[in-house]
Design a protein around this motif. Structure first.
Motif, short mmCIF file in Angstrom:
data_model
loop_
_atom_site.label_atom_id
_atom_site.label_comp_id
_atom_site.label_asym_id
_atom_site.label_seq_id
_atom_site.Cartn_x
_atom_site.Cartn_y
_atom_site.Cartn_z
N ALA A 56 0.83 -1.20 0.00
CA ALA A 56 0.00 0.00 0.00
C ALA A 56 0.87 1.26 0.00
N SER A 57 1.95 1.24 0.78
CA SER A 57 2.82 2.41 0.87
C SER A 57 3.53 2.66 -0.46
N VAL A 58 4.10 1.60 -1.04
CA VAL A 58 4.82 1.76 -2.32
C VAL A 58 3.87 2.20 -3.42
N ALA A 59 2.67 1.61 -3.47
CA ALA A 59 1.70 1.99 -4.49
C ALA A 59 1.32 3.47 -4.35
N SER A 60 1.17 3.94 -3.11
CA SER A 60 0.82 5.33 -2.88
C SER A 60 1.92 6.26 -3.36
N TYR A 61 3.16 5.95 -3.03
CA TYR A 61 4.27 6.80 -3.46
C TYR A 61 4.44 6.77 -4.97
N LEU A 62 4.26 5.59 -5.58
CA LEU A 62 4.38 5.50 -7.04
C LEU A 62 3.30 6.32 -7.72
N GLY A 63 2.09 6.34 -7.14
CA GLY A 63 1.04 7.17 -7.68
C GLY A 63 1.41 8.64 -7.66
N HIS A 64 2.15 9.03 -6.63
CA HIS A 64 2.62 10.42 -6.54
C HIS A 64 3.76 10.68 -7.52
N LEU A 65 4.68 9.72 -7.63
CA LEU A 65 5.87 9.92 -8.46
C LEU A 65 5.55 9.94 -9.95
N ARG A 66 4.57 9.13 -10.38
CA ARG A 66 4.34 8.99 -11.82
C ARG A 66 3.87 10.29 -12.48
N ARG A 67 3.45 11.28 -11.68
CA ARG A 67 3.04 12.56 -12.26
C ARG A 67 4.23 13.49 -12.49
N ALA A 68 5.40 13.07 -12.04
CA ALA A 68 6.59 13.92 -12.16
C ALA A 68 7.61 13.25 -13.08
N ALA A 69 8.68 13.97 -13.35
CA ALA A 69 9.80 13.42 -14.11
C ALA A 69 10.62 12.58 -13.14
N CYS A 70 10.34 11.28 -13.09
CA CYS A 70 10.84 10.47 -11.97
C CYS A 70 11.60 9.22 -12.39
N ARG A 71 11.87 9.03 -13.67
CA ARG A 71 12.47 7.76 -14.09
C ARG A 71 13.81 7.50 -13.39
N ARG A 72 14.67 8.48 -13.37
CA ARG A 72 15.97 8.29 -12.72
C ARG A 72 15.83 8.15 -11.21
N LEU A 73 14.87 8.85 -10.64
CA LEU A 73 14.63 8.73 -9.20
C LEU A 73 14.16 7.33 -8.83
N VAL A 74 13.21 6.79 -9.59
CA VAL A 74 12.72 5.44 -9.33
C VAL A 74 13.85 4.43 -9.47
N ALA A 75 14.67 4.58 -10.50
CA ALA A 75 15.80 3.67 -10.70
C ALA A 75 16.77 3.73 -9.53
N ALA A 76 17.04 4.95 -9.03
CA ALA A 76 17.97 5.10 -7.91
C ALA A 76 17.41 4.47 -6.64
N VAL A 77 16.12 4.66 -6.38
CA VAL A 77 15.50 4.09 -5.18
C VAL A 77 15.49 2.55 -5.27
N CYS A 78 15.16 2.01 -6.43
CA CYS A 78 15.14 0.55 -6.60
C CYS A 78 16.53 -0.04 -6.46
N ASP A 79 17.53 0.61 -7.05
CA ASP A 79 18.90 0.10 -6.96
C ASP A 79 19.41 0.14 -5.53
N ALA A 80 18.98 1.14 -4.75
CA ALA A 80 19.42 1.25 -3.36
C ALA A 80 18.66 0.30 -2.44
N ASN A 81 17.57 -0.26 -2.94
CA ASN A 81 16.74 -1.19 -2.14
C ASN A 81 16.49 -2.46 -2.95
N SER A 82 17.58 -3.13 -3.31
CA SER A 82 17.46 -4.32 -4.14
C SER A 82 16.67 -5.43 -3.46
N TRP A 83 16.59 -5.42 -2.13
CA TRP A 83 15.83 -6.44 -1.39
C TRP A 83 14.35 -6.41 -1.78
N LEU A 84 13.89 -5.26 -2.26
CA LEU A 84 12.47 -5.11 -2.61
C LEU A 84 12.06 -6.09 -3.71
#
Length: 228
Positions: A56-84
């Protein structure tokens, strides 16, 4: 200009650092609850309430991020949290996510359930609880000799092949041995997913979902000690 969590630029939106900081903190809390790191393996605990909150938390933040220029931000967050990736499969282009521990609704046999989890965790030894036993099945199923020679080679983890079963099980052991068996497989360098029973899914078939996963390569101490 700041506006409802965004920085408004002439031709695009950026996400405020405060929002990104809250996302990173939420991920750190979930990691502490779901992931344990040992000398020889990393343990992933499929705790349903914690995963529900994480999804629920990740879906909520992704809903917020997708309205912005966020591709590099999402990649950086995913790479820093590979356990996800051990719990959630994320399409970085569409920002759609999928829980990896969701039970297959179309599976109407034990073998079909096993096939689903074998595909989901393709690099792992998948051990599945069937009644009071834990079994490793084979897909596609293959008939084995009815008589097992006394000199039959042992499988990985020190187990002997089972006699043929309708499900195509190739090895199995009592549930009471699962901790020792998992520790043996991890010590041999194998990653293991343990699938447990969680009530009926319809038609008398038990619903089976992952309880824990041990990915080799991560203190042997603690590996295989999660109660089942």
């Amino acid at each position: 200009m700041d506006f409802v969590g965004y920085i408004v630029r002439p031709f695009h939106l950026l996400v405020r650092r405060r929002v990104v900081g809250h996302l990173r903190e939420a991920l750190r809390r979930s990691e502490r609850a779901l992931v344990g790191r040992h000398a020889q393996a990393t343990e992933y605990r499929f705790d349903a309430p914690v995963l529900d909150a994480l999804q629920a938390s990740v879906a909520s933040y992704l809903g917020h991020l997708r309205r912005a220029a966020c591709r590099r931000l999402v990649a950086a967050v995913c790479d820093a949290n590979s356990w996800l990736e051990g719990f959630i499969a994320l399409d970085r282009q569409t920002l759609k996510l999928r829980r990896r521990d969701t039970a297959p609704l179309a599976a109407r046999t034990v073998l079909a359930q096993y096939r689903h989890w074998q595909r989901e965790f393709a690099d792992d030894v998948v051990l599945m609880k069937v009644g009071a036993f834990v079994e490793q099945l084979q897909w596609p199923p293959r008939r084995l000799p009815k008589v097992r020679p006394a000199t039959a080679p042992r499988l990985r983890g020190g187990l002997r092949r089972m006699r043929p079963t309708r499900r195509g099980a190739v090895q199995g052991f009592p549930l009471t041995q699962v901790n020792r068996r998992v520790a043996g497989l991890v010590a041999a360098g194998r990653s293991v997913t343990f699938v447990a029973q969680r009530g009926e899914s319809g038609g008398g078939l038990m619903r089976r979902v992952p309880l824990a996963r041990w990915v080799a390569g991560g203190a042997m101490q603690g590996v295989g000690e999660r109660p089942v």
